[in-house]
Design a protein around this motif. Structure first.
Motif, PDB file in Angstrom:
ATOM      1  N   UNK A  13     137.809 101.908  29.335  1.00 53.24           N
ATOM      2  CA  UNK A  13     138.834 101.762  28.634  1.00 53.24           C
ATOM      3  C   UNK A  13     140.104 102.863  28.667  1.00 53.24           C
ATOM      4  N   UNK A  14     139.682 103.842  29.521  1.00 50.26           N
ATOM      5  CA  UNK A  14     140.445 105.162  29.735  1.00 50.26           C
ATOM      6  C   UNK A  14     140.877 105.750  28.544  1.00 50.26           C
ATOM      7  N   UNK A  15     140.086 105.935  27.501  1.00 52.25           N
ATOM      8  CA  UNK A  15     140.002 106.597  26.149  1.00 52.25           C
ATOM      9  C   UNK A  15     138.766 107.686  26.042  1.00 52.25           C
TER      10      UNK A  15
ATOM     11  N   UNK B  52     129.854 104.031  27.575  1.00 53.08           N
ATOM     12  CA  UNK B  52     130.418 105.407  27.314  1.00 53.08           C
ATOM     13  C   UNK B  52     129.448 106.562  27.620  1.00 53.08           C
ATOM     14  N   UNK B  53     129.985 107.551  27.805  1.00 48.59           N
ATOM     15  CA  UNK B  53     129.019 108.701  28.058  1.00 48.59           C
ATOM     16  C   UNK B  53     129.743 109.886  26.982  1.00 48.59           C
ATOM     17  N   UNK B  54     128.929 110.851  26.605  1.00 45.04           N
ATOM     18  CA  UNK B  54     129.114 111.727  25.630  1.00 45.04           C
ATOM     19  C   UNK B  54     128.644 113.030  25.610  1.00 45.04           C
ATOM     20  N   UNK B  55     129.042 113.805  24.683  1.00 43.07           N
ATOM     21  CA  UNK B  55     128.089 115.116  24.714  1.00 43.07           C
ATOM     22  C   UNK B  55     128.308 115.593  23.234  1.00 43.07           C
TER      23      UNK B  55
ATOM     24  N   UNK C  18     136.177  99.388  38.042  1.00 40.16           N
ATOM     25  CA  UNK C  18     137.098  98.539  37.077  1.00 40.16           C
ATOM     26  C   UNK C  18     138.286  99.551  36.726  1.00 40.16           C
ATOM     27  N   UNK C  19     139.588  98.971  36.569  1.00 33.45           N
ATOM     28  CA  UNK C  19     140.661  99.559  36.174  1.00 33.45           C
ATOM     29  C   UNK C  19     140.674  99.600  34.628  1.00 33.45           C
ATOM     30  N   UNK C  20     140.846 101.025  34.093  1.00 35.36           N
ATOM     31  CA  UNK C  20     140.946 101.030  32.613  1.00 35.36           C
ATOM     32  C   UNK C  20     141.861 100.226  31.938  1.00 35.36           C
ATOM     33  N   UNK C  21     141.475  99.728  30.776  1.00 34.27           N
ATOM     34  CA  UNK C  21     142.244  98.906  29.805  1.00 34.27           C
ATOM     35  C   UNK C  21     143.485  99.712  29.294  1.00 34.27           C
TER      36      UNK C  21
END
Length: 371
Positions: free
Chosen positions: A342-344, A322-325, A1-4
């Motif tokens: 989202x590309x964010x 999302x992924x996070x740390x 999927x391409x980022x928003x």
């Protein structure tokens, strides 16, 4: 999927996000906080809120530095994966080939890859006294780290099971990185990750003359002596209202939690991962490797793991994904989160010990840039 495609935030939406930040800070008694929002190309927004230090009322700004604690693991994992891309670190090799002490007496041998996703069977003792004063020389930090490895740096469970988060596993990974690169771990991370990413305000020591936040612990007055007993001498400072200040410190264990730096610098690391391994025109990781790091493949507790990035089981079906740390410890509570679709990316760094609903804060900022 391409980022928003992101666009400049609507001023009203951004004001609502600011209101969310200040409301959460008030409800959770957060002294100071800095946020940064980025896309794959540039910093979109950064702002400080509240106070970096309560005693002096010094404001928290975009230039305020915070201990990263476990957010440092993403820099460590990035360094390891770059070595793998270069053919200098075999992720499927037994760890004991690089760190002889980390080996089981019988059965399957832990692999380097399993250090990255917390399935190597490493223990996770509570890191209560794994800190030294900010002016401690590198030799003292190295000695303290060696003691930790000598005491805990061996598997206590069979490898390959469910992921169980381990700070010790990333101390062992740092040793493997140093062996594979042929240079001290911190020197290698600076050269291979921090410098290419332009992270000039982040390192493993407090930069002279830089603005650094003071950690704070919200604690009833009768419990302050117990805090002084729990931490190394000289780290517990004065009380301000219901908050006890912590004096500047360094973490013993650069690989799991030693970085100190600003939110906009952490956003540069997010940009590297959002852009599939490229930052500031420098390719640090191959696209395949950057994507593999953020692909959650290993269920566990309290997090499901990729090769560095994680996600809580409760967030498996969150949309947008999302992924996070996180990076939490005495005096500080930080998080950085990637929204690949989202590309964010969003960073939040705060000088408080307790959680403060960072997901609501991050969601409000993301909404401001995608609504």
């Amino acid at each position: 999927m391409s980022p928003t495609r992101t666009r400049p935030a609507d001023p009203a939406a951004l004001d609502r996000a600011r209101a969310t930040v200040t409301d959460l800070m008030a409800r959770h008694h957060v002294p100071g906080l800095t946020v940064a929002v980025t896309d794959a190309d540039r910093l979109l927004f950064a702002e400080g809120f509240g106070h970096a230090d309560l005693s002096t009322r010094r404001p928290a700004t975009v230039d305020t530095g915070y201990p990263w604690f476990s957010m440092s693991k993403i820099a460590t994992a990035t360094a390891a994966m770059r070595l793998a891309d270069e053919g200098r670190l075999d992720l499927d090799a037994p760890v004991r080939e690089l760190v002889p002490a980390f080996a089981t007496r019988s059965g399957e041998l832990p692999r380097v890859r399993q250090l990255l996703d917390h399935t190597a069977g490493a223990p996770n003792p509570l890191p209560v006294r794994w800190v030294l004063p900010a002016d401690a020389p590198d030799g003292d930090v190295h000695t303290a780290t060696r003691r930790l490895l000598a005491r805990h740096g061996h598997p206590t469970r069979p490898p390959g099971g469910p992921a169980r988060y381990s700070n010790l596993g990333y101390l062992v990974l740092a040793e493997a990185i140093a062996h594979a690169s042929g240079e001290p771990f911190t020197d290698h991370v600076r050269r291979a990750v921090l410098v290419p990413a332009g992270m000039t305000a982040t390192g493993y020591t407090h930069r002279p003359g830089a603005d650094h936040a003071s950690g704070h612990v919200r604690l009833p007055r009768p419990l302050v002596p117990a805090l002084r007993a729990a931490l190394p001498g000289g780290l517990v400072g004065e009380r301000h209202g219901g908050q006890v200040a912590l004096r500047p410190f360094r973490v013993a264990g650069a690989g799991y939690g030693g970085l100190i730096g600003t939110a906009p610098d952490a956003a540069r690391l997010l940009r590297l991962h959002l852009a599939d391994g490229v930052v500031e025109g420098n390719r640090v990781l191959t696209p395949e490797t950057a994507r593999a790091m953020r692909t959650i493949t290993t269920p566990g507790r309290p997090f499901d793991l990729g090769l560095g990035w994680f996600r809580r089981p409760a967030d498996r079906d969150a949309r947008p994904a999302f992924v996070e740390h996180w990076g939490t410890g005495g005096g500080f509570w930080n998080a950085m989160r990637l929204y690949p679709d989202l590309g964010l990316g969003v960073v939040v760094m705060a000088n408080t010990t307790r959680a403060y609903g960072h997901s609501a804060l991050v969601s409000a900022l993301v909404t401001a840039f995608t609504a």
